[in-house]
Write an enzyme that holds these catalytic residues in place. Structure first.
Site, mmCIF file in Angstrom:
data_model
loop_
_atom_site.group_PDB
_atom_site.id
_atom_site.type_symbol
_atom_site.label_atom_id
_atom_site.label_comp_id
_atom_site.label_asym_id
_atom_site.label_seq_id
_atom_site.Cartn_x
_atom_site.Cartn_y
_atom_site.Cartn_z
ATOM 1 N N CYS A 1 75.805 68.594 72.009
ATOM 2 C CA CYS A 1 74.421 68.307 71.649
ATOM 3 C C CYS A 1 73.999 67.113 72.494
ATOM 4 O O CYS A 1 74.574 66.022 72.353
ATOM 5 C CB CYS A 1 74.315 67.989 70.165
ATOM 6 S SG CYS A 1 72.686 67.411 69.664
ATOM 7 N N CYS B 1 65.776 68.589 71.517
ATOM 8 C CA CYS B 1 67.103 69.169 71.732
ATOM 9 C C CYS B 1 67.518 68.806 73.149
ATOM 10 O O CYS B 1 66.910 69.271 74.119
ATOM 11 C CB CYS B 1 67.073 70.680 71.546
ATOM 12 S SG CYS B 1 68.632 71.491 71.993
#
Length: 273
Positions: free
Chosen positions: A77, A211
Site C-alpha cells: 500500500c 491510494c
C-alpha cells in the site's frame, strides 16, 4: 485483547498502525483486524499497518505488514508505506534520513524530503495496455499494471461525473481480472503531467480518499498515453496532490519509481477487541 495503536493518514487514506516488533499481536485474527478498521465499532480505517522485525537474513530495518479493512493481508500500500516509514522514523534516532523495510511486494526504501515522505516503489509489472472490455454493455478501453498490487485504469472525461462505486465494483470483479480481482481507478487529465484520480479499493470495497499504488499506476498510464514527463502530479479525492517520479529504460520498462506525498499522525489510543 488490548491493542495500543496510532491513527495515521496519507493524503486521506487512513490507517491503524501497531508496533508488533515484539510479536505480541501475532495472533490477531482476520475478524479482529476487521473490527479495528470498522468505522462504527472500532477505530475506523482503510486498513491496518503492523511494524515488525525484518525477516531473517534481510538487510532491511523493518518488516511491513498491511491488512485491508476486511482483515485480508495485501502485498503493498503506497500511502500506507509512507505512514509506516514516518511511524518507524519516530521509533528511533538511528535511521533519520532513510528507512528500508521488507514487504510482500519486495524491499522498499523511504526518505524524507521536507514535510513529505518519498517511497522508492518496486518496478511495476504485468503491464497491459488497451484492454477492450464491456462495462454495463458499453465497450471501454482500460489499462492494467501491478504497482505492488493490481490496478486497472479507466481514463474518463470527468471523474466527478462517474459513479465510482458502480464502475469500480464492475471493474474490480470483472472476469478479465479473475480470480484475484483488482483495484479500480478512473482519472481525467487536468493538463499534461497533471491528472485527477478516484479509486475503488479491493478489500475496502468502496472508494478511498487516496491510494498510493493507484496514484503510481495512473501516473504511469498517463505517461503511456501522453508522453508526459516525470514528475507527474496526481490530485486525489482527499484533496492532496501527490507526485510520481520515474525513469524509463531502453527496453521501455519503468525504473526508479518514486511516490512522494504527506503522511500525518492523527492520534494515539488503546482499544479492547
Amino acid at each position: 485483547m488490548e491493542i495500543h495503536f496510532t491513527k495515521m493518514n496519507g493524503a486521506g487514506n487512513d490507517f491503524v498502525v501497531i508496533d508488533n516488533r515484539s510479536g505480541i499481536y501475532d495472533d490477531l485474527t482476520k475478524e479482529q483486524i476487521e473490527r479495528l478498521c470498522d468505522r462504527h465499532r472500532g477505530v475506523g480505517a482503510d486498513g491496518m499497518l503492523a511494524i515488525e522485525q525484518p525477516v531473517e537474513g534481510s538487510s532491511s530495518q523493518y518488516r511491513f505488514r498491511y491488512y485491508n479493512a476486511d482483515g485480508g493481508e495485501a502485498e503493498m500500500c503506497g500511502n500506507g508505506a509512507r505512514c509506516f516509514a514516518r511511524f518507524a522514523r519516530n521509533l528511533t534516532t538511528e535511521f533519520e534520513d532513510e528507512i528500508s523495510f521488507d514487504t510482500i511486494a519486495g524491499p522498499l526504501v523511504a526518505t524524507f524530503p521536507g514535510e513529505d515522505v518519498c517511497i522508492d516503489m518496486s518496478d511495476p509489472f504485468d503491464i497491459e495496455s488497451d484492454i477492450e472490455l464491456s462495462l454495463s454493455g458499453t465497450p471501454q478501453t482500460v489499462h492494467f499494471m501491478n504497482t505492488g498490487v493490481p490496478h486497472v485504469v479507466l481514463p474518463v472525461a470527468d471523474v466527478t461525473a462517474v459513479d465510482i462505486v458502480a464502475v469500480g465494483r464492475e471493474l474490480r470483479f470483472h472476469e478479465h481480472f479473475a480470480p484475484a480481482g483488482t483495484n479500480a481507478n478512473i482519472h481525467h487529465v487536468i493538463e499534461n503531467g497533471h491528472i485527477r484520480l478516484r479509486t475503488y479499493e479491493r478489500g475496502v470495497e468502496g472508494e478511498t480518499l487516496a491510494c498510493g499504488t493507484g496514484v503510481v499506476a495512473n501516473a504511469l498510464v498517463h505517461h503511456q498515453l501522453t508522453g508526459a514527463a516525470s514528475p507527474i502530479a496526481v490530485d486525489v479525492q482527499g484533496g492532496d496532490t501527490l507526485k510520481v517520479e520515474f525513469e524509463k529504460d531502453a527496453d521501455g520498462n519503468y525504473r526508479n519509481v518514486k511516490l512522494i506525498g504527506p503522511a500525518d499522525f492523527v492520534f494515539d489510543g488503546t482499544i479492547s477487541i
